[in-house]
Design an enzyme around this catalytic site. Structure first.
Site, PDB file in Angstrom:
ATOM      1  N   CYS A 161       0.896  -1.183   0.289  1.00 48.68           N
ATOM      2  CA  CYS A 161       0.209   0.253  -0.280  1.00 48.68           C
ATOM      3  C   CYS A 161       0.693   1.460  -0.314  1.00 48.68           C
ATOM      4  O   CYS A 161       1.818   1.244   0.664  1.00 48.68           O
ATOM      5  CB  CYS A 161      -1.159  -0.334   1.232  1.00 48.68           C
ATOM      6  SG  CYS A 161      -1.747   1.564   2.133  1.00 48.68           S
ATOM      7  N   CYS A 191      -0.078   2.903   3.461  1.00 53.21           N
ATOM      8  CA  CYS A 191       0.172   2.660   4.447  1.00 53.21           C
ATOM      9  C   CYS A 191       2.059   3.678   5.016  1.00 53.21           C
ATOM     10  O   CYS A 191       2.757   3.905   4.422  1.00 53.21           O
ATOM     11  CB  CYS A 191       1.528   0.983   5.302  1.00 53.21           C
ATOM     12  SG  CYS A 191      -0.603   0.611   5.303  1.00 53.21           S
ATOM     13  N   ASN A 215      -0.506  15.186  -3.964  1.00 60.23           N
ATOM     14  CA  ASN A 215      -0.679  14.010  -4.437  1.00 60.23           C
ATOM     15  C   ASN A 215       0.766  13.730  -6.001  1.00 60.23           C
ATOM     16  O   ASN A 215       0.805  14.885  -6.369  1.00 60.23           O
ATOM     17  CB  ASN A 215      -2.106  14.022  -4.785  1.00 60.23           C
ATOM     18  CG  ASN A 215      -2.632  12.981  -5.886  1.00 60.23           C
ATOM     19  OD1 ASN A 215      -1.970  11.952  -6.307  1.00 60.23           O
ATOM     20  ND2 ASN A 215      -3.913  12.647  -5.320  1.00 60.23           N
ATOM     21  N   HIS A 268      -4.361   0.890   8.281  1.00 61.45           N
ATOM     22  CA  HIS A 268      -4.806   0.129   6.513  1.00 61.45           C
ATOM     23  C   HIS A 268      -6.179  -0.348   6.702  1.00 61.45           C
ATOM     24  O   HIS A 268      -6.597  -0.016   5.861  1.00 61.45           O
ATOM     25  CB  HIS A 268      -3.730  -1.308   5.960  1.00 61.45           C
ATOM     26  CG  HIS A 268      -4.213  -1.250   4.414  1.00 61.45           C
ATOM     27  ND1 HIS A 268      -3.507  -0.598   3.480  1.00 61.45           N
ATOM     28  CD2 HIS A 268      -4.473  -1.972   3.953  1.00 61.45           C
ATOM     29  CE1 HIS A 268      -4.237  -0.714   2.371  1.00 61.45           C
ATOM     30  NE2 HIS A 268      -4.557  -2.149   2.765  1.00 61.45           N
ATOM     31  N   ASN A 270     -13.410   9.256  -1.339  1.00 59.77           N
ATOM     32  CA  ASN A 270     -14.428   8.331  -2.440  1.00 59.77           C
ATOM     33  C   ASN A 270     -13.979   7.170  -1.174  1.00 59.77           C
ATOM     34  O   ASN A 270     -12.980   6.360  -1.072  1.00 59.77           O
ATOM     35  CB  ASN A 270     -13.535   7.817  -3.346  1.00 59.77           C
ATOM     36  CG  ASN A 270     -14.078   9.230  -4.515  1.00 59.77           C
ATOM     37  OD1 ASN A 270     -15.262   9.307  -4.681  1.00 59.77           O
ATOM     38  ND2 ASN A 270     -13.368   9.468  -5.476  1.00 59.77           N
ATOM     39  N   SER A 325      -9.363   4.159  -4.902  1.00 59.75           N
ATOM     40  CA  SER A 325      -8.229   3.208  -6.274  1.00 59.75           C
ATOM     41  C   SER A 325      -7.415   1.959  -5.221  1.00 59.75           C
ATOM     42  O   SER A 325      -6.867   1.896  -5.090  1.00 59.75           O
ATOM     43  CB  SER A 325      -6.891   3.683  -6.530  1.00 59.75           C
ATOM     44  OG  SER A 325      -6.207   4.807  -5.622  1.00 59.75           O
ATOM     45  N   HIS A 346      -6.756   2.219   2.407  1.00 56.73           N
ATOM     46  CA  HIS A 346      -6.770   2.345   2.812  1.00 56.73           C
ATOM     47  C   HIS A 346      -7.375   3.669   3.431  1.00 56.73           C
ATOM     48  O   HIS A 346      -7.420   4.809   2.385  1.00 56.73           O
ATOM     49  CB  HIS A 346      -4.799   2.857   2.313  1.00 56.73           C
ATOM     50  CG  HIS A 346      -4.010   3.980   4.781  1.00 56.73           C
ATOM     51  ND1 HIS A 346      -3.718   2.870   4.244  1.00 56.73           N
ATOM     52  CD2 HIS A 346      -4.171   4.748   4.648  1.00 56.73           C
ATOM     53  CE1 HIS A 346      -2.545   3.261   5.627  1.00 56.73           C
ATOM     54  NE2 HIS A 346      -3.763   3.982   5.838  1.00 56.73           N
ATOM     55  N   HIS A 348      -8.315   7.187   4.616  1.00 56.88           N
ATOM     56  CA  HIS A 348      -8.073   8.569   3.169  1.00 56.88           C
ATOM     57  C   HIS A 348      -8.807   9.441   2.724  1.00 56.88           C
ATOM     58  O   HIS A 348      -9.991   8.882   2.015  1.00 56.88           O
ATOM     59  CB  HIS A 348      -7.075   8.395   2.490  1.00 56.88           C
ATOM     60  CG  HIS A 348      -7.367   7.993   0.330  1.00 56.88           C
ATOM     61  ND1 HIS A 348      -7.251   6.621   0.549  1.00 56.88           N
ATOM     62  CD2 HIS A 348      -6.966   8.533  -0.255  1.00 56.88           C
ATOM     63  CE1 HIS A 348      -7.427   6.233  -0.343  1.00 56.88           C
ATOM     64  NE2 HIS A 348      -7.387   7.396  -0.965  1.00 56.88           N
ATOM     65  N   GLN A 356      -8.794  13.277  -0.177  1.00 51.56           N
ATOM     66  CA  GLN A 356      -7.941  14.053  -0.915  1.00 51.56           C
ATOM     67  C   GLN A 356      -8.689  15.658  -0.526  1.00 51.56           C
ATOM     68  O   GLN A 356      -9.764  15.653  -0.250  1.00 51.56           O
ATOM     69  CB  GLN A 356      -8.612  13.847  -2.552  1.00 51.56           C
ATOM     70  CG  GLN A 356      -7.902  12.079  -2.645  1.00 51.56           C
ATOM     71  CD  GLN A 356      -8.191  12.111  -4.243  1.00 51.56           C
ATOM     72  OE1 GLN A 356      -7.299  12.981  -5.431  1.00 51.56           O
ATOM     73  NE2 GLN A 356      -9.415  11.022  -4.928  1.00 51.56           N
ATOM     74  N   HIS A 405     -21.665  22.389   4.544  1.00 53.70           N
ATOM     75  CA  HIS A 405     -22.609  21.480   5.142  1.00 53.70           C
ATOM     76  C   HIS A 405     -21.844  19.846   3.981  1.00 53.70           C
ATOM     77  O   HIS A 405     -20.462  20.671   3.745  1.00 53.70           O
ATOM     78  CB  HIS A 405     -23.958  21.394   4.305  1.00 53.70           C
ATOM     79  CG  HIS A 405     -23.868  21.995   2.790  1.00 53.70           C
ATOM     80  ND1 HIS A 405     -23.539  23.103   2.206  1.00 53.70           N
ATOM     81  CD2 HIS A 405     -23.917  21.357   1.465  1.00 53.70           C
ATOM     82  CE1 HIS A 405     -23.386  23.249   1.539  1.00 53.70           C
ATOM     83  NE2 HIS A 405     -23.976  21.810   0.635  1.00 53.70           N
ATOM     84  N   HIS A 457     -21.801  16.434   1.568  1.00 62.56           N
ATOM     85  CA  HIS A 457     -22.858  15.576   1.204  1.00 62.56           C
ATOM     86  C   HIS A 457     -22.444  14.140   0.744  1.00 62.56           C
ATOM     87  O   HIS A 457     -21.175  14.040   1.230  1.00 62.56           O
ATOM     88  CB  HIS A 457     -23.252  15.954  -0.530  1.00 62.56           C
ATOM     89  CG  HIS A 457     -23.620  17.332  -0.723  1.00 62.56           C
ATOM     90  ND1 HIS A 457     -25.254  17.596  -0.409  1.00 62.56           N
ATOM     91  CD2 HIS A 457     -22.915  18.648  -0.875  1.00 62.56           C
ATOM     92  CE1 HIS A 457     -25.427  18.819  -0.620  1.00 62.56           C
ATOM     93  NE2 HIS A 457     -24.103  19.348  -0.776  1.00 62.56           N
ATOM     94  N   PHE A 510     -27.254   2.956 -10.793  1.00 63.61           N
ATOM     95  CA  PHE A 510     -26.512   3.850 -12.113  1.00 63.61           C
ATOM     96  C   PHE A 510     -27.183   5.182 -12.561  1.00 63.61           C
ATOM     97  O   PHE A 510     -27.953   4.956 -12.551  1.00 63.61           O
ATOM     98  CB  PHE A 510     -26.086   2.940 -13.219  1.00 63.61           C
ATOM     99  CG  PHE A 510     -25.302   1.525 -12.628  1.00 63.61           C
ATOM    100  CD1 PHE A 510     -24.132   1.595 -12.976  1.00 63.61           C
ATOM    101  CD2 PHE A 510     -25.651   0.119 -12.419  1.00 63.61           C
ATOM    102  CE1 PHE A 510     -23.335   0.269 -13.406  1.00 63.61           C
ATOM    103  CE2 PHE A 510     -25.261  -1.233 -12.443  1.00 63.61           C
ATOM    104  CZ  PHE A 510     -24.038  -0.550 -12.125  1.00 63.61           C
ATOM    105  N   TYR A 554     -32.451   8.026 -18.765  1.00 63.98           N
ATOM    106  CA  TYR A 554     -33.007   8.800 -18.585  1.00 63.98           C
ATOM    107  C   TYR A 554     -31.896   9.813 -17.474  1.00 63.98           C
ATOM    108  O   TYR A 554     -32.550  11.193 -17.885  1.00 63.98           O
ATOM    109  CB  TYR A 554     -34.456   8.884 -17.961  1.00 63.98           C
ATOM    110  CG  TYR A 554     -35.053  10.110 -17.808  1.00 63.98           C
ATOM    111  CD1 TYR A 554     -35.859  10.258 -19.137  1.00 63.98           C
ATOM    112  CD2 TYR A 554     -35.723  10.608 -16.002  1.00 63.98           C
ATOM    113  CE1 TYR A 554     -37.266  11.281 -18.859  1.00 63.98           C
ATOM    114  CE2 TYR A 554     -36.358  11.132 -16.462  1.00 63.98           C
ATOM    115  CZ  TYR A 554     -37.241  12.532 -17.850  1.00 63.98           C
ATOM    116  OH  TYR A 554     -37.576  12.605 -17.322  1.00 63.98           O
ATOM    117  N   GLU A 555     -31.479   9.598 -16.653  1.00 65.16           N
ATOM    118  CA  GLU A 555     -31.098  10.209 -15.710  1.00 65.16           C
ATOM    119  C   GLU A 555     -29.688  11.154 -16.668  1.00 65.16           C
ATOM    120  O   GLU A 555     -28.940  12.407 -16.201  1.00 65.16           O
ATOM    121  CB  GLU A 555     -30.291   9.874 -14.501  1.00 65.16           C
ATOM    122  CG  GLU A 555     -31.263   9.373 -14.064  1.00 65.16           C
ATOM    123  CD  GLU A 555     -30.991   7.536 -12.734  1.00 65.16           C
ATOM    124  OE1 GLU A 555     -29.917   7.239 -13.046  1.00 65.16           O
ATOM    125  OE2 GLU A 555     -31.665   8.277 -11.627  1.00 65.16           O
TER     126      GLU A 555
END
Ligand code: ZN
Ligand code: ZN
Ligand code: ZN
Length: 382
Positions: free
Chosen positions: A56, A59, A87, A125, A165, A173, A176, A178, A180, A308, A310, A324, A328-329
């Protein structure tokens, strides 16, 4: 809508709901929620791995990803709490050359400068926010506030986006824990729209859009998931993702740097509780993208802006069935089947004792059994 509006009809009838933050509509089709599922079934998320992974790049003590593609070898320090670094594969650089293109207003480009950082939440981790202690999460909140303040001080930085994420379904990806932080010279699309909506609301009503919205939600008490003295987590009336959550500060502050020490404690508390409700929903380490929206760092005070966060999780009806955004979306409007009210009810019922802490004999038991670390006991906050 008038006071006498019949909201109960919304549980049965296809309708559109207005999102006042983005000033767009979401289509809600509650009658479709029971249709048979024949779509993709994703693989269940793997259970937590080892405390330390030698491969990783986040780590402690490990070589970072830049080394793997022939860059200058960089090794992480043997950090014991949080760890921040620039990054290695930044989407933005602080020294972008000048570019200014405008062909008939149709071929338009501007250079964009920025700073991209990574914040490791813990040396462990295998942890997730839901499995971290209040003290560990408070350290993360402190880092976010420090980073916001130091990036805010850079004259050319006009926006700071903190985001996480979580899980392979969201394209993370590395498991661990984390997040950003991307600091931009320009205001990104979503923040631009939210700033405009809040500023217009304030100009028209001499009041804050999200303070007024929170008062309505507290009064109706239909979409609340959990709260403490400083924060409320709810499924917003206009939620697009099935189990989307909006996290609001109870006090009108415009960014994390205005939170008191107690409010920082409460932010750490609510982060753990929200992610516990999520994990408990489908008994899995729940994937999501989350991030904070804060006042732009453009030199103005932005009294209209209400701090706030989300949460946008992709799961729909189990650990393996995801939503998904297609058809339509993509072409017309976001759409959802289960109502935000029933999503909030299911999240509330999922409870605040993490499923991994429940005893095997009695799944509802609150006496925690935890492996190898201090138990995450129920919160003392109401
Ligand atoms: Zn790691
Ligand atoms: Zn407000
Ligand atoms: Zn927002």
């Amino acid at each position: 809508m008038s006071d006498s509006a019949d909201f109960s009809e919304l549980a049965r009838t296809a309708h559109r709901r207005f999102n006042p933050l983005l000033r767009e509509w979401v289509l809600v089709s509650p009658h479709r929620a029971r249709r048979p599922w024949q779509g993709k079934v994703a693989d269940p998320a793997p259970v937590a791995g080892p405390h330390y992974d030698p491969s990783c790049y986040l780590c402690p003590g490990n070589e970072r990803a830049a080394s793997l593609v022939g860059g200058t070898p960089v090794r992480n320090p043997k950090y014991s709490s949080t760890f921040v670094f620039d990054n290695d594969f930044a989407a933005l650089h602080s020294d972008a050359p000048q570019v200014l293109i405008d062909e008939s207003g149709l071929l338009v480009a501007r250079a964009e400068s920025g700073i991209c950082r990574v914040v490791c939440f813990s040396p462990r981790h295998d942890l997730t926010v839901s499995r971290m202690s209040p003290a560990e999460l408070r350290a993360v909140v402190n880092v976010w506030a420090e980073q916001f303040t130091s990036l805010y001080a850079l004259e050319w930085v006009r926006h700071v986006q903190i985001f996480e994420n979580r899980g392979a379904l969201m394209g993370a990806s590395n498991p661990h824990p984390h997040c950003q932080i991307w600091a931009d010279a320009s205001l990104p699309n979503v923040s631009d729209r939210e700033v405009a909506a809040q500023a217009q609301y304030r100009a028209e009503k001499h009041s804050c859009l999200l303070c007024d919205y929170l008062a309505l939600e507290e009064e109706r008490d239909e979409r609340m998931v959990c709260q403490n003295d400083s924060f409320v987590a709810l499924v917003p009336y206009w939620a697009v993702w099935p189990f989307e959550i909006l996290l609001l500060s109870k006090r009108h502050v415009s960014a994390i740097d205005e939170l008191s020490p107690l409010e920082r404690d409460h932010l750490a508390d609510i982060l753990r509780r929200v992610t516990t409700h999520y994990d408990n929903l489908f008994l899995t380490s729940f994937p999501y993208s989350m991030g904070f929206h804060q006042r732009p760092t453009d030199g103005h005070t932005h009294p209209e802006f209400h701090f706030h966060a989300h949460y946008f999780p992709p799961l729909l009806r189990s650990a393996t069935v995801q939503k998904f955004m297609v058809g339509y979306e993509l072409l017309a409007s976001p759409q959802r089947d289960i109502t935000p009210e029933s999503a909030a009810e299911r999240l509330r019922e999922a409870g605040e004792i993490h499923y991994l802490d429940r005893s095997l004999e009695n799944p509802q038991d609150t006496s925690a059994t935890n492996v190898g670390r201090e138990p995450n006991t129920g919160s003392s906050f109401k």
